[in-house]
Design a protein around this motif. Structure first.
Motif, mmCIF file in Angstrom:
data_model
loop_
_atom_site.group_PDB
_atom_site.id
_atom_site.type_symbol
_atom_site.label_atom_id
_atom_site.label_comp_id
_atom_site.label_asym_id
_atom_site.label_seq_id
_atom_site.Cartn_x
_atom_site.Cartn_y
_atom_site.Cartn_z
ATOM 1 N N PRO A 1 0.819 -1.212 0.000
ATOM 2 C CA PRO A 1 0.000 0.000 0.000
ATOM 3 C C PRO A 1 0.853 1.262 0.000
ATOM 4 O O PRO A 1 1.849 1.352 0.719
ATOM 5 C CB PRO A 1 -0.801 -0.122 1.308
ATOM 6 C CG PRO A 1 0.030 -0.993 2.196
ATOM 7 C CD PRO A 1 0.785 -1.921 1.286
ATOM 8 N N VAL A 2 0.451 2.224 -0.842
ATOM 9 C CA VAL A 2 1.087 3.543 -0.864
ATOM 10 C C VAL A 2 -0.020 4.582 -0.712
ATOM 11 O O VAL A 2 -0.509 5.152 -1.689
ATOM 12 C CB VAL A 2 1.879 3.777 -2.173
ATOM 13 C CG1 VAL A 2 2.647 5.100 -2.095
ATOM 14 C CG2 VAL A 2 2.840 2.624 -2.454
ATOM 15 N N PRO A 3 -0.457 4.827 0.518
ATOM 16 C CA PRO A 3 -1.533 5.795 0.725
ATOM 17 C C PRO A 3 -1.074 7.225 0.438
ATOM 18 O O PRO A 3 0.068 7.589 0.709
ATOM 19 C CB PRO A 3 -1.898 5.621 2.206
ATOM 20 C CG PRO A 3 -0.717 4.943 2.823
ATOM 21 C CD PRO A 3 -0.060 4.144 1.753
ATOM 22 N N HIS A 4 -1.985 8.005 -0.114
ATOM 23 C CA HIS A 4 -1.713 9.415 -0.411
ATOM 24 C C HIS A 4 -1.980 10.275 0.819
ATOM 25 O O HIS A 4 -2.878 9.990 1.606
ATOM 26 C CB HIS A 4 -2.606 9.909 -1.547
ATOM 27 C CG HIS A 4 -2.307 9.303 -2.869
ATOM 28 N ND1 HIS A 4 -2.776 9.842 -4.060
ATOM 29 C CD2 HIS A 4 -1.579 8.205 -3.226
ATOM 30 C CE1 HIS A 4 -2.352 9.101 -5.079
ATOM 31 N NE2 HIS A 4 -1.638 8.105 -4.594
ATOM 32 N N ILE A 5 -1.197 11.334 0.934
ATOM 33 C CA ILE A 5 -1.440 12.372 1.935
ATOM 34 C C ILE A 5 -1.555 13.687 1.177
ATOM 35 O O ILE A 5 -0.585 14.149 0.574
ATOM 36 C CB ILE A 5 -0.301 12.449 2.964
ATOM 37 C CG1 ILE A 5 -0.187 11.129 3.735
ATOM 38 C CG2 ILE A 5 -0.530 13.615 3.924
ATOM 39 C CD1 ILE A 5 1.041 11.052 4.635
ATOM 40 N N SER A 6 -2.729 14.271 1.184
ATOM 41 C CA SER A 6 -2.982 15.526 0.469
ATOM 42 C C SER A 6 -2.808 16.687 1.436
ATOM 43 O O SER A 6 -3.665 16.939 2.287
ATOM 44 C CB SER A 6 -4.392 15.519 -0.114
ATOM 45 O OG SER A 6 -4.660 16.727 -0.793
ATOM 46 N N ALA A 7 -1.690 17.392 1.326
ATOM 47 C CA ALA A 7 -1.312 18.401 2.314
ATOM 48 C C ALA A 7 -2.393 19.462 2.511
ATOM 49 O O ALA A 7 -2.741 19.810 3.647
ATOM 50 C CB ALA A 7 0.002 19.059 1.894
ATOM 51 N N ARG A 8 -2.917 19.978 1.426
ATOM 52 C CA ARG A 8 -3.833 21.113 1.522
ATOM 53 C C ARG A 8 -5.236 20.708 1.983
ATOM 54 O O ARG A 8 -6.050 21.570 2.310
ATOM 55 C CB ARG A 8 -3.900 21.828 0.170
ATOM 56 C CG ARG A 8 -2.559 22.436 -0.226
ATOM 57 C CD ARG A 8 -2.517 22.832 -1.684
ATOM 58 N NE ARG A 8 -3.297 24.021 -1.959
ATOM 59 C CZ ARG A 8 -2.845 25.263 -1.835
ATOM 60 N NH1 ARG A 8 -1.608 25.477 -1.400
ATOM 61 N NH2 ARG A 8 -3.607 26.290 -2.126
ATOM 62 N N ARG A 9 -5.512 19.408 2.039
ATOM 63 C CA ARG A 9 -6.793 18.938 2.565
ATOM 64 C C ARG A 9 -6.749 18.698 4.075
ATOM 65 O O ARG A 9 -7.790 18.533 4.709
ATOM 66 C CB ARG A 9 -7.218 17.645 1.863
ATOM 67 C CG ARG A 9 -7.573 17.819 0.399
ATOM 68 C CD ARG A 9 -8.248 16.578 -0.164
ATOM 69 N NE ARG A 9 -8.461 16.686 -1.592
ATOM 70 C CZ ARG A 9 -9.465 17.359 -2.161
ATOM 71 N NH1 ARG A 9 -10.348 17.974 -1.398
ATOM 72 N NH2 ARG A 9 -9.580 17.412 -3.476
ATOM 73 N N LEU A 10 -5.568 18.662 4.651
ATOM 74 C CA LEU A 10 -5.435 18.392 6.085
ATOM 75 C C LEU A 10 -5.830 19.624 6.894
ATOM 76 O O LEU A 10 -5.317 20.720 6.665
ATOM 77 C CB LEU A 10 -4.000 17.998 6.416
ATOM 78 C CG LEU A 10 -3.513 16.673 5.821
ATOM 79 C CD1 LEU A 10 -1.997 16.551 5.969
ATOM 80 C CD2 LEU A 10 -4.216 15.492 6.481
ATOM 81 N N THR A 11 -6.702 19.426 7.854
ATOM 82 C CA THR A 11 -7.191 20.559 8.655
ATOM 83 C C THR A 11 -6.282 20.882 9.835
ATOM 84 O O THR A 11 -6.359 21.979 10.383
ATOM 85 C CB THR A 11 -8.604 20.277 9.178
ATOM 86 O OG1 THR A 11 -8.580 19.096 9.987
ATOM 87 C CG2 THR A 11 -9.587 20.078 8.025
ATOM 88 N N SER A 12 -5.427 19.935 10.238
ATOM 89 C CA SER A 12 -4.588 20.159 11.418
ATOM 90 C C SER A 12 -3.472 19.125 11.476
ATOM 91 O O SER A 12 -3.522 18.100 10.785
ATOM 92 C CB SER A 12 -5.427 20.047 12.694
ATOM 93 O OG SER A 12 -5.914 18.715 12.844
ATOM 94 N N GLN A 13 -2.493 19.377 12.335
ATOM 95 C CA GLN A 13 -1.458 18.381 12.589
ATOM 96 C C GLN A 13 -2.090 17.137 13.203
ATOM 97 O O GLN A 13 -1.674 16.010 12.919
ATOM 98 C CB GLN A 13 -0.396 18.937 13.530
ATOM 99 C CG GLN A 13 0.687 17.927 13.886
ATOM 100 C CD GLN A 13 1.770 18.506 14.777
ATOM 101 O OE1 GLN A 13 2.177 19.657 14.610
ATOM 102 N NE2 GLN A 13 2.262 17.718 15.728
ATOM 103 N N GLY A 14 -3.088 17.354 14.035
ATOM 104 C CA GLY A 14 -3.770 16.225 14.657
ATOM 105 C C GLY A 14 -4.394 15.292 13.641
ATOM 106 O O GLY A 14 -4.356 14.062 13.809
#
Length: 286
Positions: free
Chosen positions: A68-81
């Motif tokens: 698995p290579v899950p994506h992390i979309s930076a600008r969709r993240l609402t917080s560090q949490g």
């Protein structure tokens, strides 16, 4: 379908990767027997998906014997949490070692991460077992970002990953023009980037759908895509596969000395089984 008469196209396809969404678990299970073991399968981070869907998809990839290579979309993240919650959930199902960190579509960031470099430099990834990070490349440019900025960002991200001791892969937006892609690979290497490169291209899909995605991402005109990809604009109800693109790219790279590997990454548009079968048939020369 004709195989390559001179050039061996196998290196491009011997370790191809695929892409799926959180909604594609059933399709993945159907396609699994046709997909080689340990194939990398990227899991998208779309606005209409939630954490549970993304993690469930990554878990299914792992359980079926793939990477698995899950994506992390930076600008969709609402917080560090939110970032840490997602990474912790991925780690909990054994799916955090490989991630793809991308800026994402929203014009205004939802939280503290305006771009992928900010996520990488946060130092948070390693805390949750990340060992390798894929970053975006744009062989045919980006409609909203100047080329010099794209090159600067690519260099900065590779440098940051090296400093942190993380593996790095350059995964490109889908492309249709093998000449442009080959020239871009040469430019990447001339800038000292020795990352593995995965060239994105659509799997077999409907022509209207291909053109729609191309317009969305500003990749060429309909006429130029039809010419390079080898289909007719008079048959928009038909389908097209990446036969010509893969063949031409293999020809162009056949005699080029490359310090690292170049592979194909398929954007499947939901057609996981069709793409896996296409890859097998193409490698077999059918």
């Amino acid at each position: 379908m004709k195989g390559l008469p001179v050039t061996d196209h196998t290196p491009l396809l011997e370790d191809f990767s695929l892409e799926m969404t959180g909604k594609d678990i059933a399709s993945l299970r159907e396609a699994a027997p046709a997909i080689p073991a340990d194939t990398r399968i990227n899991v998208t981070f779309l606005g209409n998906e939630d954490l549970q869907m993304r993690v469930a998809a990554a878990k299914a990839v792992k359980e079926l014997g793939f990477v698995p290579v899950p994506h992390i979309s930076a600008r969709r993240l609402t917080s560090q949490g939110e970032l840490e919650e997602f990474l912790a959930a991925l780690q909990g199902v054994g799916a955090s070692e490989h991630v793809f960190v991308v800026g994402g579509d929203p014009e205004v960031p939802a939280g503290p991460y305006p771009d992928s470099l900010t996520v990488i430099r946060s130092g948070i990834l390693q805390s949750y077992g990340v060992k390798e990070v894929s970053i975006a490349g744009y062989p045919e440019g980006h409609p909203d970002i100047a080329d010099d900025v794209l090159w600067s960002h690519l260099g900065d991200k590779v440098s940051a990953l090296r400093e942190q001791g993380l593996g790095h892969v350059v995964l490109t937006q889908f492309a249709f023009d093998a000449d442009a892609v080959s020239a871009w690979i040469d430019e990447v290497r001339s800038r000292g980037v020795d990352s593995e490169i995965r060239i994105g291209t659509p799997g077999p899909a409907g022509i209207k759908r291909l053109l729609g995605y191309a317009r969305r991402f500003g990749v060429g005109t309909s006429a130029s895509i039809a010419k390079k990809y080898g289909f007719s604009l008079t048959n928009l109800l038909g389908t097209a596969g990446p036969d010509r693109f893969v063949t031409e790219l293999a020809d162009l790279r056949a005699n080029v000395s490359d310090p690292s590997e170049t592979r194909i990454h398929f954007y499947t548009f939901g057609g996981l089984l069709a793409t896996a079968e296409w890859a097998k048939n193409f490698r077999d020369g059918k």
